[in-house]
Design an enzyme around this catalytic site. Structure first.
Site, mmCIF file in Angstrom:
data_model
loop_
_atom_site.group_PDB
_atom_site.id
_atom_site.type_symbol
_atom_site.label_atom_id
_atom_site.label_comp_id
_atom_site.label_asym_id
_atom_site.label_seq_id
_atom_site.Cartn_x
_atom_site.Cartn_y
_atom_site.Cartn_z
ATOM 1 N N ALA A 23 0.802 -1.216 0.000
ATOM 2 C CA ALA A 23 0.000 0.000 0.000
ATOM 3 C C ALA A 23 0.836 1.268 0.000
ATOM 4 O O ALA A 23 0.304 2.363 -0.202
ATOM 5 C CB ALA A 23 -0.938 -0.002 1.204
ATOM 6 N N GLY A 26 6.428 -0.692 -3.677
ATOM 7 C CA GLY A 26 6.479 -1.935 -4.433
ATOM 8 C C GLY A 26 7.919 -2.323 -4.683
ATOM 9 O O GLY A 26 8.828 -1.495 -4.552
ATOM 10 N N ASP A 251 -1.660 -10.318 -1.403
ATOM 11 C CA ASP A 251 -0.359 -10.350 -0.740
ATOM 12 C C ASP A 251 -0.389 -11.108 0.585
ATOM 13 O O ASP A 251 0.608 -11.739 0.969
ATOM 14 C CB ASP A 251 0.200 -8.940 -0.546
ATOM 15 C CG ASP A 251 -0.746 -7.975 0.142
ATOM 16 O OD1 ASP A 251 -1.809 -8.402 0.649
ATOM 17 O OD2 ASP A 251 -0.435 -6.767 0.175
ATOM 18 N N THR A 252 -1.531 -11.090 1.286
ATOM 19 C CA THR A 252 -1.603 -11.861 2.523
ATOM 20 C C THR A 252 -1.571 -13.356 2.240
ATOM 21 O O THR A 252 -0.946 -14.128 2.973
ATOM 22 C CB THR A 252 -2.867 -11.515 3.314
ATOM 23 O OG1 THR A 252 -2.918 -10.095 3.523
ATOM 24 C CG2 THR A 252 -2.880 -12.204 4.664
ATOM 25 N N THR A 273 1.688 -2.648 7.140
ATOM 26 C CA THR A 273 0.721 -1.549 7.224
ATOM 27 C C THR A 273 -0.565 -2.053 7.865
ATOM 28 O O THR A 273 -1.150 -1.393 8.725
ATOM 29 C CB THR A 273 0.433 -0.982 5.823
ATOM 30 O OG1 THR A 273 1.651 -0.519 5.253
ATOM 31 C CG2 THR A 273 -0.563 0.158 5.896
ATOM 32 N N GLY A 420 7.121 -7.215 6.806
ATOM 33 C CA GLY A 420 8.007 -6.137 7.221
ATOM 34 C C GLY A 420 7.962 -5.838 8.704
ATOM 35 O O GLY A 420 8.964 -5.457 9.315
#
Length: 501
Positions: A23, A26, A251-252, A273, A420
């Site tokens: 979000a 990239g 992405d999850t 995020t 992250g």
């Protein structure tokens, strides 16, 4: 962790290029599997910032396409001429609409745009909350695709009537590369428009809202090769034709692939995020209690389901830092975390998922207002505010982990943290303290690693999910955290429970 360019084919290695879109940024990463080890080399990183236009917030989708092309070009210039596959993962729910001629109709809306406010209640009033959940099993969140479509419809926006296809962000970018119109299962599930049991679009939900069910494309499973790079892109960039794979494009879902669990039953936290905490199951949980607790059943790899709950995550820290930077108070995330570590514990707590924190004009003031409204001391320093946020996140993780165990009927002795946020040692320790059990943090690039792993599975270089996780365990460093000060954290948890209700 770099691999040597141009060395793959001679040694029997397989190399793939993963585009992992978050979000806020990239990246393009070359993943290489050789001798049972997975290595990664980042070849391109870029910002991904929303653009405010009038009263709306949009994604700059063509800029993202440009950056993907740059990633392809930089991989070539770095000497990677042996790429065997390409895959893209991104956040879910947001989408683009294509015309009958294949043209993009307007810029995709950003999930934090306010045009969906109040639409959960409206849509549930039309279709019935139980009807929606029993079919989709998806958490009620204001930005889900179903509410975005309703918002476009209510605004009288003509693009709905002109649309031939709807594609989620990763799917749309894949379409730009290949011309193939396909929806990928894991990212499709988060739309709240897909029947979790039948694994197909629920046309009744769309038609019940007067939306065209015909715009939803055919669904493919993660790991499907959907096409090759278009000749025009190969000519533009001077790259060879390469298969493009529909990975676990949410992405999850990719991050969960990268959970390095050896055990069959495990709990995970994808930390970034957003925080997403849950477990992997063979079937969805569609009970009244799951609906009441607002859990989601998203699609996973190898026909699994991700029983999980969204938690606001490090968005709170990011937004505080952004506001402080506007005031000339520049600090790195590491510096802010250090200040938080030194602040007094358990002075103030917040509910990270309170609606006031979704997209406030000034996050620090919103946190202060919440503390004031709940009769708590207002954080007086940046460190105190960071500690308030991190402690509150850890306590929310405990609450959601407790719910996950109740709904799944399983007990998880360890929580795996990927993404992250797994670099945030203070939050990792707070989490271990709060849940009273071991935390294993890593790998950091969870979504990118999962993207790479699914490509390798599709190409036959890995034999399924279990082998992929074994390779990941052996390829990346992991850090364990044991719980401390559990008595104080248990007391804080009781206070937190009363606060959030």
């Amino acid at each position: 962790m770099s691999s040597r360019p141009d060395s793959g084919k001679e040694s029997g290695a397989t190399s793939v290029l993963a585009f992992d879109l978050g979000a806020s940024s990239g990246r393009a990463i070359v993943g290489r599997l050789a001798d049972g080890k997975l290595t990664m080399t980042e070849v391109h990183r870029f910002a991904n910032e929303p653009v405010a236009v009038g009263h709306h917030l949009h994604w700059d989708i063509l800029r993202l396409l440009h950056e993907i092309k740059q990633g392809l070009l930089k991989a070539k210039l770095a000497g990677y001429h042996d790429i065997d596959g390409i895959g893209i993962d991104s956040w879910a729910v947001d989408f683009g609409l294509l015309s009958a001629t294949g043209e993009l109709l307007g810029n995709p809306y950003h999930y934090r745009d306010r045009h969906t406010e109040g639409l959960i209640e409206e849509v549930c009033g039309v279709l019935g909350k139980e009807r929606i959940y029993r079919s989709t099993g998806i958490q009620f969140l204001p930005f889900n695709t179903i509410y975005q479509l309703r918002a476009i419809q209510k605004a009288g926006n003509p693009i709905l009537g002109q649309a031939k296809h709807l594609l989620m962000i990763a799917e749309l970018l894949r379409y730009f590369l290949t011309g193939a119109v396909k929806s990928e299962y894991t990212i499709a599930t988060h739309s709240q428009l897909l029947d979790a049991t039948a694994r197909t679009w629920d046309a009744g939900l769309l038609e019940g809202l007067g939306l065209p069910a015909s715009i939803m494309p055919d669904i493919v499973e993660p790991g499907t090769i959907v096409g090759d790079l278009l000749p025009s892109i190969c000519e533009e960039l001077g790259v060879p034709s390469v298969p493009v794979i529909a990975v676990a494009e949410h992405d999850t879902a990719s991050a969960v692939v990268a959970v390095p669990a050896a055990e069959g039953d495990f709990a995970y936290l994808s930390s970034g995020t957003w925080s997403l905490l849950g477990t992997e199951l063979p079937a969805p949980v569609l009970t009244d209690e799951a609906m009441r607790l607002n859990f989601t059943n998203e699609g996973g790899v190898e026909r699994t389901y991700r029983l999980l709950k969204n938690i606001m995550g490090l968005w709170l820290v990011q937004e505080c830092r952004n506001e402080w930077e506007k005031e000339g108070k520049r600090r790195t995330f590491a510096e802010l975390v250090k200040e938080g570590e030194q602040a007094e514990p358990f002075v103030s707590l917040i509910d990270p998922d309170h609606a006031d924190f979704m997209n406030p004009p000034h996050m620090p003031r919103q946190i202060e207002a919440f503390c004031r409204a709940t009769g708590q001391p207002v954080p007086e320093t940046e460190g105190a505010m960071i500690r308030c946020v991190l402690e509150s996140l850890a306590l929310k993780y405990r609450m959601v982990l407790d719910y996950t165990e109740r709904l799944s009927g399983r007990r998880f002795p360890v929580l795996h943290i990927v993404g992250g946020g797994s670099n945030n040692e203070l939050l990792n320790q707070f989490t271990a303290n709060a849940i009273g059990r071991k935390v294993i943090a890593g790998p950091t690039e969870g979504s990118a690693i999962g993207n790479i792993a699914v490509q390798l599975m599709a190409l036959g270089a890995l034999n399924g999910l279990a082998e992929a996780r074994a390779v990941i365990r052996d390829s990346f460093p992991l850090q364990a955290y044991e719980p401390r000060e559990t008595e104080a954290w248990t007391a804080a948890y009781e206070r937190f429970r009363r606060l959030v209700g």
